[in-house]
Every structure is written in C-alpha cells, then in structure tokens.
Design a protein around this motif. Structure first.
Motif, PDB file in Angstrom:
ATOM      1  N   VAL A 164       0.868  -1.177   0.000  1.00  0.00           N
ATOM      2  CA  VAL A 164       0.000   0.000   0.000  1.00  0.00           C
ATOM      3  C   VAL A 164       0.902   1.223   0.000  1.00  0.00           C
ATOM      4  O   VAL A 164       1.777   1.361   0.850  1.00  0.00           O
ATOM      5  CB  VAL A 164      -0.922   0.013   1.240  1.00  0.00           C
TER       6      VAL A 164
ATOM      7  N   PHE B  43       0.130  -4.614   2.675  1.00  0.00           N
ATOM      8  CA  PHE B  43      -1.310  -4.621   2.869  1.00  0.00           C
ATOM      9  C   PHE B  43      -1.609  -5.473   4.091  1.00  0.00           C
ATOM     10  O   PHE B  43      -1.100  -6.589   4.223  1.00  0.00           O
ATOM     11  CB  PHE B  43      -2.001  -5.219   1.638  1.00  0.00           C
TER      12      PHE B  43
ATOM     13  N   GLU C  81     -10.152  -7.224  -0.506  1.00  0.00           N
ATOM     14  CA  GLU C  81      -8.815  -7.796  -0.690  1.00  0.00           C
ATOM     15  C   GLU C  81      -8.645  -8.318  -2.121  1.00  0.00           C
ATOM     16  O   GLU C  81      -7.615  -8.072  -2.755  1.00  0.00           O
ATOM     17  CB  GLU C  81      -8.587  -8.920   0.316  1.00  0.00           C
TER      18      GLU C  81
ATOM     19  N   LEU D 126      -7.573   2.359  -2.140  1.00  0.00           N
ATOM     20  CA  LEU D 126      -8.075   1.386  -1.181  1.00  0.00           C
ATOM     21  C   LEU D 126      -9.211   1.994  -0.353  1.00  0.00           C
ATOM     22  O   LEU D 126     -10.253   1.362  -0.157  1.00  0.00           O
ATOM     23  CB  LEU D 126      -6.927   0.936  -0.272  1.00  0.00           C
TER      24      LEU D 126
END
Length: 155
Positions: free
Chosen positions: A51, A61, A92, A110
């Motif tokens: 991320v 992540f 996910e 995200l």
C-alpha cells in the motif's frame, strides 16, 4: 492449530469452504480439549501487496487494518460478521486485482474501494468511515458529506 481459548493443539475440522475465487480456504474447527469452535484461513503466500501511503511510504497490505476499520464503522449496525468477512474478502480480491501489474495500490484507491462497498451495504457505516478517511476538520464538511449521501453521490 492452536486453540485461541485453551492453547491445545488438538482439534478437528468441522467444515471447509473455498473463498476468494479459490485462493483461500476457510475451516471451522472444534478444539478437542475444551470444545470451543473457531475459524482458520489458509491462503497461498505470494509476493505481498504493498500500500502506497499519501506521503509516499510503502507498507504491506494488512487485512486486519481493513477489518478494524470496517468493524468500527459497522459497530452496532445490523450487519452480520459473515457479511463483514465477505466484504473484507471482496476488498482484498479487488485490491489484488487492481494492483496485479505493480503489486502496489495507493491508500486513496483502497479507501475509495472501502467507501464504495460500505455505501452499498450501510449508509451510516459509510458516513462513519468517510469521516475518518476524509479527515473532516469542520462540522460543515461533515454536513456536506451527508447532503451528498442524500443525493446519491459518493465521490
């Protein structure tokens, strides 16, 4: 598998299900020592999804971070734990699919993904999550978000 209650290593598998398009297996287990039922998950270990934070830092992540944020947003809402688990799996999977080439996804992408899923699931949870994610500084920003929600706008 170690029992989370008594620590015994003796258990039996009660039920197994394939999740996340065949990339994970959910197993319901029962401890043979104390009788507690608990869930375990098996996943293929791959190159970790990274991320990219707003300041440019990269961190792995963490499914648990998404789960904590969703559980907090959905606190005292009429949404089952199984729905939350499915939501986390969808996020996910979508994040992994979006980041396929570079194995990286921005925290903004995200966050928007989580907001989109929450918007479809529960509007109150959406507002709760948005208030933290978008870092509202004033009451007017919060009210503006609620007005956008009433109009059916999410971005």
């Amino acid at each position: 598998m170690k029992c989370p209650y008594c620590g015994s290593l003796e258990d039996k598998v009660i039920d197994s299900r394939t999740l996340a398009n065949g990339e994970a297996i959910r197993r319901r287990r029962e401890c043979l020592a104390c009788g507690l039922r608990f869930t375990s998950y098996e996943r293929i270990e791959e190159k970790p999804l990274m991320v990219v934070k707003r300041d440019g830092r990269r961190e792995p992540f963490e499914r648990q971070k998404i789960e904590r944020g969703l559980v907090r947003a959905l606190e005292k809402r009429p949404v089952s734990q199984m729905s939350i688990e499915n939501l986390i799996n969808e996020i996910e999977d979508e994040a992994a699919e979006q980041a396929k080439a570079s194995n990286e996804i921005s925290s903004e992408d995200l966050g928007r993904m989580v907001l989109r899923k929450l918007y479809a699931l529960d509007k109150v949870a959406y507002i709760r999550f948005a208030s933290v994610y978008r870092k509202y500084d004033t009451l007017n920003e919060f009210i503006h978000e609620i007005e956008r929600l009433e109009k059916g706008q999410t971005e």
